[in-house]
Design an enzyme around this catalytic site. Structure first.
Site, short mmCIF file in Angstrom:
data_model
loop_
_atom_site.label_atom_id
_atom_site.label_comp_id
_atom_site.label_asym_id
_atom_site.label_seq_id
_atom_site.Cartn_x
_atom_site.Cartn_y
_atom_site.Cartn_z
N ASN A 287 -3.42 -7.91 9.26
CA ASN A 287 -4.76 -7.88 8.96
C ASN A 287 -5.07 -9.53 9.13
OD1 ASN A 287 -4.51 -5.14 8.75
ND2 ASN A 287 -4.72 -5.34 6.37
N GLU B 182 -6.34 -4.50 10.41
CA GLU B 182 -7.87 -4.83 9.85
C GLU B 182 -8.12 -6.12 10.58
OE1 GLU B 182 -8.23 -5.05 5.57
OE2 GLU B 182 -7.18 -3.20 5.33
N HIS C 35 -3.12 1.99 -0.34
CA HIS C 35 -4.16 1.10 -0.39
C HIS C 35 -4.84 0.69 -1.76
CE1 HIS C 35 -7.07 -0.93 2.49
NE2 HIS C 35 -7.17 -1.39 1.47
N GLU D 109 -1.27 -4.56 2.73
CA GLU D 109 -1.38 -5.88 2.00
C GLU D 109 -0.81 -5.72 0.59
OE1 GLU D 109 -5.51 -7.51 4.17
OE2 GLU D 109 -5.48 -6.99 2.02
N ARG E 299 -8.03 4.99 10.78
CA ARG E 299 -7.11 4.52 9.71
C ARG E 299 -7.79 4.82 8.32
NH1 ARG E 299 -5.67 -1.08 7.48
NH2 ARG E 299 -4.25 -0.38 5.88
N TYR F 199 -8.43 -12.11 8.76
CA TYR F 199 -9.77 -12.40 8.66
C TYR F 199 -10.09 -13.78 8.67
CZ TYR F 199 -10.27 -7.56 6.86
OH TYR F 199 -10.27 -6.44 6.62
#
Length: 479
Positions: free
Chosen positions: A307, A384, A134, A179, A86, A309
């Site tokens: 995504n 991600e 992005h 995002e 990606r 984290y």
């Protein structure tokens, strides 16, 4: 490249046949060559060259020099066994003369660079996935209002059609936005990301125009490349109230609305959350939402990218002590959390990455299962997931990043648990392939599974890269 022994079927968590194993990058973070190939400035060029905006004054001018070294990087991906990659396209390379009124001429050098990259990937047996945005908005569009302006969304739809027409014959998946929460709130409310504005009303306007840009781009992609699939990547939050009190539940509702539902609801349901609109009524009347917009935004998705984290822990702020801001998004002069004056993000005494982000893989499972419940049948990809740690190359020329391997193991196990629970997850993109320019942190944080010496541009696979190669080879996680 030396690898460890592949996990056997008796001691491994096996992933579904055909599961996609990839890694992800972003154009401004790795490409460099900011003044080559006809490229014009983006908001991140301007922001990073503004004193005080980025740690140590770092910029993306050179970054990982991927623009000149992409063949070397694709060869690295092939050795690791990636089945998909990606990457994002830099809009200022494609239509460098764009204005609010016109997309301008298409730059053949810009299209040519990405066409060559796609061909190199396909020759290596790697399926390309393209992110159209992005965060590197052309500076000329920001000068005309940026994402607060409807015309930016309109130009984005046109730009998407150009890219899809040029590359769609070889690219099976286009991701419209990465995002948009960060683009809107960090860029226009807290100001810690480009363009660095601090205006709550502007941020909410940006939320809508980013959503609209997704819808317009999705339609453009389908016109220009009917065989390609369309995705949207959201950084959804696993919002955890600190206690089971009514006040902490209210804090969680507000944060969930601003981070999750203000993006999910327009796309999946064709409406904005009424509670978010009520919470922010003193900031804006939402008149920027025009008739027909929500129908455009809510056109069916082929894939939702998630995504994840770190968890997002919240509680009601009683005003009896200084407010805590441990939301993981840096210390700005303003808050990204609009109309959340009584919400705080308490500091957590637990394991953290080098970003100061708490480590809790349960959030991965919970978010994937939430999407499966709220949008039954919608294909999901983890677009991600990864961790920054202070990696160094030792005297043996090796990067022993055990902390990252542990992080990946726990989060891949969480993805597997979600699949077992019924979430239709079809792929995983590790962030990131390379150490790179980490936005306002500059080069101070290393997310890559491949170490980059920024002085020499030498690439060194870390132990985590070898671990990931074994996972890919076996389509399984060692138990």
């Amino acid at each position: 490249m030396t690898t460890t022994q592949t996990a056997s079927s008796t001691d491994a968590l096996q992933f579904p046949a055909g599961f996609l194993w990839g890694s992800a990058t972003a154009s401004y973070q790795i490409e460099g060559a900011v003044n080559e190939g006809g490229r014009t400035p983006s908001i991140w060029d301007t922001f990073s060259h503004t004193p005080g905006r980025v740690e140590r004054g770092d910029t993306g001018d050179v970054a990982d020099d991927h623009y000149h070294r992409f063949r070397e990087d694709v060869a690295m991906m092939k050795r690791l066994g990636l089945t998909t990659y990606r990457f994002s396209v830099a809009w200022p390379r494609i239509t460098p003369q764009v204005t609010a009124d016109s997309l301008g001429p298409v730059n053949p050098e810009g299209i040519g660079f990405y066409s060559d990259l796609v061909d190199e990937l396909l020759a290596a047996g790697i399926s390309p996935s393209i992110t159209l945005y992005h965060w590197d908005l052309p500076q000329a569009l920001e000068d005309a209002g940026g994402w607060t302006s409807r015309t930016t969304a309109e130009r984005f739809g046109e730009y998407a059609e150009v890219v899809a027409a040029a590359l769609g014959d070889r690219v099976p998946l286009f991701i419209t936005l990465n995002e948009p929460w960060c683009s809107a709130y960090l860029g226009y409310a807290s100001g810690v990301h480009a363009p660095g504005r601090t205006d709550d009303a502007a941020a909410l306007s940006a939320v809508h125009h980013l959503n609209l840009a997704h819808g317009l781009a999705a339609a453009s992609i389908r016109r220009a490349s009917p065989s390609s699939r369309v995705a949207l990547t959201l950084n959804l939050a696993w919002v955890c109230p600190e206690t089971d009190s009514r006040q902490d539940a209210e804090a969680a509702r507000r944060v969930d609305g601003l981070q999750n539902r203000v993006f999910l609801d327009p796309v999946l349901r064709g409406s904005y959350p009424a509670d978010v609109q009520a919470d922010t009524a003193a900031v804006t009347d939402w008149s920027f939402v025009q008739p027909g917009d929500l129908e455009i935004i809510s056109a069916p998705l082929d894939v939702l990218g998630v995504n994840y984290y770190s968890p997002t822990r919240v509680r009601h702020w009683t005003r009896e002590r200084p407010k805590e801001h441990a939301d993981g998004h840096g210390e700005g002069h303003a808050s990204p959390w609009i109309a959340c004056e009584d919400v705080e993000f308490p500091f957590q005494h637990d394991r953290k990455t080098d970003m100061g982000w708490s480590i809790d893989p349960r959030g991965m499972t919970e978010l994937l299962l939430r999407i499966a419940r709220e949008a039954p049948g919608l294909e999901i990809m983890v677009t991600e997931n990864g961790a920054a740690f202070p990696d160094v190359v030792n005297e043996e020329g090796r990067v022993v990043d055990t902390d990252r391997i542990d992080y990946l193991k726990s989060h891949l196990a969480a993805v597997h648990e979600a699949i077992e629970g019924g979430a239709p997850v079809t792929g995983y993109y590790l962030w990131s392939l390379l150490d790179n320019f980490e936005w306002a942190w500059g080069y101070a944080k290393r997310f890559g599974i491949v170490h980059v010496d920024y002085d020499t541009q030498v690439r060194t696979p870390k132990d985590s890269a070898l671990f990931y190669a074994d996972v890919i080879r076996g389509n399984a996680l060692p138990s």
